[in-house]
Write an enzyme that holds these catalytic residues in place. Structure first.
Site, PDB file in Angstrom:
ATOM      1  N   LYS A 170       0.824  -1.206   0.000  1.00  0.00           N
ATOM      2  CA  LYS A 170       0.000   0.000   0.000  1.00  0.00           C
ATOM      3  C   LYS A 170       0.861   1.260   0.000  1.00  0.00           C
ATOM      4  O   LYS A 170       1.897   1.329   0.649  1.00  0.00           O
ATOM      5  CB  LYS A 170      -0.935   0.001   1.215  1.00  0.00           C
ATOM      6  CG  LYS A 170      -1.827  -1.221   1.308  1.00  0.00           C
ATOM      7  CD  LYS A 170      -2.778  -1.327   0.124  1.00  0.00           C
ATOM      8  CE  LYS A 170      -3.618  -2.577   0.184  1.00  0.00           C
ATOM      9  NZ  LYS A 170      -4.631  -2.535   1.225  1.00  0.00           N
ATOM     10  N   ILE A 207      -9.825 -18.097  -1.016  1.00  0.00           N
ATOM     11  CA  ILE A 207     -10.072 -16.938  -0.169  1.00  0.00           C
ATOM     12  C   ILE A 207     -11.514 -16.441  -0.280  1.00  0.00           C
ATOM     13  O   ILE A 207     -11.981 -15.688   0.566  1.00  0.00           O
ATOM     14  CB  ILE A 207      -9.063 -15.817  -0.494  1.00  0.00           C
ATOM     15  CG1 ILE A 207      -7.641 -16.339  -0.291  1.00  0.00           C
ATOM     16  CG2 ILE A 207      -9.276 -14.590   0.372  1.00  0.00           C
ATOM     17  CD1 ILE A 207      -7.378 -16.910   1.087  1.00  0.00           C
ATOM     18  N   GLY A 208     -12.248 -16.850  -1.309  1.00  0.00           N
ATOM     19  CA  GLY A 208     -13.661 -16.485  -1.333  1.00  0.00           C
ATOM     20  C   GLY A 208     -14.259 -16.335  -2.708  1.00  0.00           C
ATOM     21  O   GLY A 208     -15.225 -17.000  -3.051  1.00  0.00           O
ATOM     22  N   HIS A 253      -8.800 -12.770   6.670  1.00  0.00           N
ATOM     23  CA  HIS A 253      -7.824 -12.710   5.575  1.00  0.00           C
ATOM     24  C   HIS A 253      -7.244 -11.314   5.495  1.00  0.00           C
ATOM     25  O   HIS A 253      -7.952 -10.320   5.666  1.00  0.00           O
ATOM     26  CB  HIS A 253      -8.496 -13.057   4.246  1.00  0.00           C
ATOM     27  CG  HIS A 253      -7.624 -12.781   3.054  1.00  0.00           C
ATOM     28  ND1 HIS A 253      -6.480 -13.502   2.787  1.00  0.00           N
ATOM     29  CD2 HIS A 253      -7.703 -11.840   2.085  1.00  0.00           C
ATOM     30  CE1 HIS A 253      -5.906 -13.021   1.692  1.00  0.00           C
ATOM     31  NE2 HIS A 253      -6.619 -12.009   1.251  1.00  0.00           N
ATOM     32  N   CYS A 300      -4.663  -8.880   2.970  1.00  0.00           N
ATOM     33  CA  CYS A 300      -4.062  -8.774   1.632  1.00  0.00           C
ATOM     34  C   CYS A 300      -2.619  -8.296   1.714  1.00  0.00           C
ATOM     35  O   CYS A 300      -1.940  -8.496   2.705  1.00  0.00           O
ATOM     36  CB  CYS A 300      -4.887  -7.823   0.765  1.00  0.00           C
ATOM     37  SG  CYS A 300      -6.419  -8.546   0.165  1.00  0.00           S
ATOM     38  N   GLU A 320      -1.090 -12.979   2.516  1.00  0.00           N
ATOM     39  CA  GLU A 320      -0.304 -12.965   1.285  1.00  0.00           C
ATOM     40  C   GLU A 320       1.147 -13.219   1.617  1.00  0.00           C
ATOM     41  O   GLU A 320       1.731 -12.527   2.441  1.00  0.00           O
ATOM     42  CB  GLU A 320      -0.432 -11.609   0.587  1.00  0.00           C
ATOM     43  CG  GLU A 320       0.363 -11.508  -0.705  1.00  0.00           C
ATOM     44  CD  GLU A 320       1.857 -11.259  -0.500  1.00  0.00           C
ATOM     45  OE1 GLU A 320       2.653 -11.875  -1.231  1.00  0.00           O
ATOM     46  OE2 GLU A 320       2.207 -10.477   0.394  1.00  0.00           O
ATOM     47  N   HIS A 324      -2.664 -12.021  -8.437  1.00  0.00           N
ATOM     48  CA  HIS A 324      -2.667 -10.773  -9.195  1.00  0.00           C
ATOM     49  C   HIS A 324      -1.873 -10.890 -10.489  1.00  0.00           C
ATOM     50  O   HIS A 324      -1.813  -9.949 -11.265  1.00  0.00           O
ATOM     51  CB  HIS A 324      -2.112  -9.638  -8.336  1.00  0.00           C
ATOM     52  CG  HIS A 324      -3.001  -9.300  -7.177  1.00  0.00           C
ATOM     53  ND1 HIS A 324      -2.935  -9.989  -5.983  1.00  0.00           N
ATOM     54  CD2 HIS A 324      -3.984  -8.389  -7.022  1.00  0.00           C
ATOM     55  CE1 HIS A 324      -3.832  -9.489  -5.144  1.00  0.00           C
ATOM     56  NE2 HIS A 324      -4.482  -8.527  -5.751  1.00  0.00           N
TER      57      HIS A 324
END
Length: 767
Positions: free
Chosen positions: A116, A435-436, A645, A647, A669, A698
């Site tokens: 980020k 993860i979903g 979870h 990220c 991750e 990704h």
């Protein structure tokens, strides 16, 4: 006369033209020249939207990420791609996403690590500093864009990321001191500035958000060394700080040998007086007076109350701008045709923020009477919002007052819960899950679009989504996954989906912001007190569970992530808003448990990004954030297994707080960091179960069995096999089924090898 300028503009376009151009190029449907032509058109339109400013930014546009652009500008390219064939753009996308547009058939290289950008929801590609790191400046692209703007009659202010920040946010691959690279990096920046002199620019903006973080003395000294070396150019230098206060770096920033300093007046308003005094009489003070991170209208009259005395003091040395780049807000509110009229009147997107800037400049330069109509309208809207009964709801405040400490505690400690969960779930060694989300196909998106446009009935839409859920279940059972998910076909976004169903929220049509690359999100808008009118996910989870005998995970987004990935109201504390969300999601958790869902995942992907930039302020945030999660999760019985979870975040320095969340299983991750994020477990004994993400979703690359085994073996060095899960590192909605199936198949083959090896080791030990 005050000068107006902008630090950066959203690059995606009003209708996400950049996203469409990128994905078309990556899929081989358009050429590189088509992509570059689209970029030219976007820059042209964005400069036009900023034409009332005294200076427009150049260099803020990027095909993927501005930090990655800086790496290529400096010739700082990872060694694994440096000598590969193809164009510079091929290598650019190899670092960004693991392959170029001409390499769709097989894996190319590992993509660069993402994290980020300070405390925002924007992801950047982390610069990699290696033993053999060197810099080789290539300013051609930036110079071309400057010339492009000049040809359109724009008065430009190029924007680059500063050397201090670039070095600070990079990652050393071999545990070397990053400051060892300061001298060659300064040399590269001097070469870059020398190249820019030929363009005839008057000002250069150098972004140094690192100055609002806690800098050790050696880094403070490095900042002074950098800007002493960059003096003496034909143009002037404006150093831009944003996202926070300067605090211990205030005197340093004011004493830098530069021509102007930008201060984030939204976050650092209390520092304005000191900065104005310390800058002296020969430097520009640029103030970020319009919030570049949120979408509420500015109280222009109140802003003028404190700006007018400052304008009298500084005169032409006062510049006005948004607080930071407008990258973090949507492009144009005028695109919204379906927003509630009251809420819309309280909002302000990028284009409108520049209008606010013009109004402030007009009032300062010519007196408030020159902007009387705009100021009167603004005052009425500010009062309308403050007094609206839609914003303040007594029943929500009453619910908050009833929160007690017992609501944040599980019935039993983890060791006891784990026994009950093992007996109930009967999961194997290395339980496998995802993860979903599963791919959001063209058919899914078309069904959602037709439903929203009234071309598909609610019943037909329900049936279409149920068929997609059934397809996800069939695929997961065929693969042999242990814990299944329903795939989330009905969800447009993990936060917006909940925002559309909670009171106190509204959603936009075109309020897109860039998360990374071509990935855009449309944050919902919190305008009032939050409550849950009815269950939001229970019917979908129950339907999915009815299709399989295997355990089904209920999928929820946690209160901290919903908060951090929304546009949040600014008339109460974020902690208060987060508690309202916690109560609403807690109701959903309890309803899922009542419906027979034994595993519930409450994603807190954005927990770390909400951290204040200064560590001295972390604990206050963590106290209310972790409490909100625990209130959400901890009403269930011991046999119900709670997952969470996270990220792309380096959370090693908050591992204690993560342990305090007391989730039974946490998935994280670790693939892009090569399990580096697990180093913290060398010293910290994490008591619960962990699913380290074993492949990078990704990237379109398909992970090999060997690579997954190697990553899991690294994990086993820190965490007992009995407490390890195996899973991708994030949801799969952005991937395609032809990518997902072989990737998960390899993941499960790797699991088989790991189990066999574990059993063999057990046999050897017993013998």
């Amino acid at each position: 006369m005050v000068t107006t300028h902008n630090l950066g503009f959203p690059r995606i376009g009003k209708k996400r033209q950049l996203k469409l151009a990128l994905e078309s190029y990556w899929q081989g449907q358009t050429s590189q020249s088509d992509l570059l032509a689209s970029a030219v058109e976007l820059r042209k339109s964005h400069w036009q939207l900023q034409s009332d400013l005294d200076f427009v930014p150049v260099g803020d546009f990027s095909l993927y990420d501005q930090v990655l652009d800086t790496s290529f500008l400096l010739g700082h390219i990872p060694s694994r791609v440096r000598d590969l064939p193809g164009t510079a753009i091929d290598n650019y996308f190899r670092v960004a996403r693991g392959r170029s547009a001409n390499e769709r058939a097989s894996c190319c290289v590992s993509a660069g690590e993402m994290t980020k950008w300070f405390d925002t929801n924007y992801h950047y590609i982390v610069p990699e500093f290696e033993v053999n790191t060197h810099f080789s400046v290539n300013a051609e692209t930036l110079i071309h864009q400057i010339e492009e703007a000049h040809a359109q009659g724009r008065k430009t202010k190029p924007v680059i990321i500063g050397p201090l920040t670039y070095l600070r946010i990079g990652k050393s691959k071999h545990s070397t001191d990053k400051l060892d690279l300061l001298v060659p990096l300064i040399k590269a920046y001097k070469e870059l500035l020398c190249a820019l002199e030929s363009t005839g620019i008057e000002w250069l903006q150098i972004d140094e958000p690192a100055l609002v973080t806690e800098l050790e003395p050696e880094w403070q000294a490095a900042a002074m060394e950098v800007y002493q070396a960059l003096q003496g150019r034909s143009f002037k230098i404006l150093v831009a700080t944003y996202f926070g206060q300067l605090q211990g770096n205030l005197k340093l920033a004011c004493e830098l040998p530069i021509d102007g300093l930008h201060l984030d007046a939204i976050n650092a308003k209390d520092e304005i007086t000191d900065v104005a005094a310390l800058l002296g009489t020969d430097k520009i003070l640029s103030l970020g007076v319009i919030n570049g991170r949120n979408i509420w209208i500015n109280d222009l009259n109140t802003t003028l109350d404190w700006l007018e005395p400052l304008h009298q003091q500084l005169g032409e040395r006062l510049w006005l701008a948004p607080s930071c780049s407008l990258l973090h807000v949507p492009v144009d509110l005028d695109s919204e045709q379906e927003l509630d009229s009251d809420v819309k009147s309280w909002l302000c997107f990028a284009v409108q923020k520049l209008d606010e800037l013009s109004t402030l400049a007009l009032a300062l330069n010519n007196g408030r009477s020159a902007a009387a109509a705009a100021l009167a309208s603004n005052r009425a809207l500010i009062e309308s919002r403050a007094n609206s009964p839609r914003v303040h709801k007594p029943e929500v405040q009453n619910a908050l007052s009833r929160i007690n400490d017992s609501m944040a505690k599980r019935q039993s400690r983890y060791a006891l819960r784990a026994v009950e969960q093992r007996q109930k779930l009967k999961l194997p060694l290395y339980p496998s899950t995802t993860i979903g989300s599963f791919p959001q196909t063209v058919a899914i998106r078309q069904s959602r679009r037709d439903f929203r446009q009234g071309k598909l009935s609610a019943q037909a839409y329900q049936l279409a989504m149920e068929e997609e859920v059934a397809h996800c279940i069939r695929e997961q059972e065929a693969l042999g996954l242990d814990v299944l998910v329903h795939g989330e076909p009905e969800r447009n976004d993990m936060v917006e989906y909940f925002g559309e169903q909670l009171e106190g929220y509204t959603s936009s049509q075109f309020g897109w912001v860039q998360s990374y690359g071509s990935r855009c999100v449309k944050p919902p808008i919190i305008y009032g007190d939050i409550s849950r009118p009815k269950p939001m996910t229970v019917a979908w989870a129950s339907y999915a569970q009815s299709l399989t005998e295997k355990p089904m995970k209920g999928m929820l987004t946690g209160p901290v992530t919903i908060l951090n990935w929304s546009f949040v109201r600014d008339d109460q504390s974020r902690a208060q808003t987060c508690l309202q969300l916690a109560l609403a999601i807690r109701e959903e958790v309890l309803d899922l448990e009542k419906a027979g869902i034994d595993i519930i995942q409450i994603d807190e992907a954005a927990l770390r990004e909400g951290l204040p930039l200064r560590k001295t302020q972390w604990q206050d945030y963590l106290n209310w954030a972790i409490r909100a999660f625990r209130i959400t999760a901890n009403g269930v019985g011991d046999a119900t297994q709670i997952h969470t979870h996270m990220c792309y975040s380096d959370f090693n320095d908050i591992i204690g707080a993560i342990a305090e969340m007391d989730a039974d299983v946490i998935t994280i991750e670790t693939s892009r960091s090569d399990m580096g994020l697990l180093d913290v477990f060398d010293e910290f004994h994490y008591p619960n179960q962990i699913g380290p993400g074993v492949y990078d979703i990704h990237s379109p690359n398909i992970p090999t069995v060997a690579s997954i085994v190697a990553l899991m073996e690294k994990a086993e060095q820190r965490i007992p096999a009995e407490r390890l899960w195996i899973n991708p590192d994030c949801g799969l909605k952005t991937r395609t089924w032809p990518e997902v199936i072989p990737a998960l198949n390899n993941m499960l083959k790797a699991r088989e090898l790991l189990v066999a090896k574990h059993r063999q080791n057990e046999t050897v030990q017993t013998e």
